[in-house]
Design an enzyme around this catalytic site. Structure first.
Site, PDB file in Angstrom:
ATOM      1  N   ASP A   1       0.872  -1.171   0.000  1.00  0.00           N
ATOM      2  CA  ASP A   1       0.000   0.000   0.000  1.00  0.00           C
ATOM      3  C   ASP A   1       0.915   1.228   0.000  1.00  0.00           C
ATOM      4  O   ASP A   1       2.120   1.112   0.269  1.00  0.00           O
ATOM      5  CB  ASP A   1      -0.888  -0.022   1.244  1.00  0.00           C
ATOM      6  CG  ASP A   1      -1.636   1.267   1.454  1.00  0.00           C
ATOM      7  OD1 ASP A   1      -2.371   1.684   0.540  1.00  0.00           O
ATOM      8  OD2 ASP A   1      -1.453   1.883   2.519  1.00  0.00           O
TER       9      ASP A   1
ATOM     10  N   ASP B   1      -0.220   5.229   0.799  1.00  0.00           N
ATOM     11  CA  ASP B   1      -0.512   6.237   1.824  1.00  0.00           C
ATOM     12  C   ASP B   1      -0.665   5.582   3.188  1.00  0.00           C
ATOM     13  O   ASP B   1      -1.512   4.707   3.383  1.00  0.00           O
ATOM     14  CB  ASP B   1      -1.789   7.001   1.479  1.00  0.00           C
ATOM     15  CG  ASP B   1      -1.649   7.807   0.199  1.00  0.00           C
ATOM     16  OD1 ASP B   1      -0.688   8.575   0.092  1.00  0.00           O
ATOM     17  OD2 ASP B   1      -2.506   7.646  -0.692  1.00  0.00           O
TER      18      ASP B   1
ATOM     19  N   ASP C   1      -1.603  -0.612   6.039  1.00  0.00           N
ATOM     20  CA  ASP C   1      -1.893  -0.006   7.346  1.00  0.00           C
ATOM     21  C   ASP C   1      -3.374   0.070   7.658  1.00  0.00           C
ATOM     22  O   ASP C   1      -3.746   0.618   8.691  1.00  0.00           O
ATOM     23  CB  ASP C   1      -1.306   1.413   7.395  1.00  0.00           C
ATOM     24  CG  ASP C   1      -2.065   2.383   6.487  1.00  0.00           C
ATOM     25  OD1 ASP C   1      -2.167   2.089   5.270  1.00  0.00           O
ATOM     26  OD2 ASP C   1      -2.558   3.413   6.975  1.00  0.00           O
TER      27      ASP C   1
END
Length: 226
Positions: A9, A11, A172
């Protein structure tokens, strides 16, 4: 030699872009005269495609308004990037570059990205950080349904020629976790991102630093969990 894929991922995982995300979302809401959502709410939808995220934050807005807000967010975000430079507005997390270079140096490891960003936004970010050639597959919101739909990971594995049991998703958010598990791949949760650790329950591994991430991958592979 069995090829292994590590899909990141962006961001909240590779880069800390929350300042620009919050500012761009604020601008999109202000342009429509709407009350701005709280910080936690905005960070809670990071990772979703904008056409999914905006209606969650503004459930009462009609389709034309949401469409304008999506474009308003994109314009505001691009303006902030031009003003500061993507390497400043979205800095890499500590240890990210070293970890990427370490993994890239392993012949059997192939790196990729699966992100809710647009292709243009991702390409600008990779260029700004000098990461061209690091990610052999780049899956973006332009080409897929929003996370947690597993489409991005399925396409990444097809492009890399790597099986699900040899693929790991790093992220995240719960959206990353759910996407990974829907695709049949392991998920490593990073704790420095935008979702609380409690929302990441079910991850195969939790890591607090990029140094731990490299070790976690080695452990997963050595024990044949993926």
């Amino acid at each position: 030699m069995t090829l292994k894929a590590v899909i990141f991922d962006v961001d909240g995982t590779l880069v800390d872009s929350q300042a620009d995300i919050l500012a761009a979302m604020s601008g999109a809401f202000q342009a429509e005269g709407l009350e701005e959502p709280e910080r936690a709410a905005v960070l809670g939808i990071v990772g979703l495609s904008l056409d999914v995220a905006i209606p969650i934050l503004a459930p009462a807005c009609d389709a034309p308004t949401c469409t304008r807000m999506v474009q308003g967010y994109k314009d505001a975000y691009a303006g902030l990037r031009r003003l500061q430079g993507a390497d400043i507005s979205s800095p890499l997390y500590p240890g990210a570059r070293a970890a990427l270079m370490s993994l890239k140096g392993q012949d059997e490891v192939l790196l990729g990205v699966a992100t809710g960003k647009s292709r243009r936004g991702l390409d600008k970010l990779i260029e700004a950080h000098g990461l061209e050639g690091v990610f052999l597959t780049r899956q973006v919101a332009d080409d897929h349904p929003s996370k947690p739909n597993p489409s991005m990971l399925f396409q990444a594995m097809r492009e890399l020629g790597v099986a699900p049991q040899d693929t790991v998703m790093i992220g995240d958010t719960s959206f990353d976790r759910d996407m990974a598990h829907a695709a049949g791949v392991a998920f490593i949760a990073v704790t420095w991102g935008y979702h609380d650790v409690a929302r990441l329950a079910g991850a195969e591994v939790f890591v607090e630093t990029y140094a731990q991430l490299v070790l976690a991958l080695e452990t997963l592979w050595s024990t044949s969990h993926v």
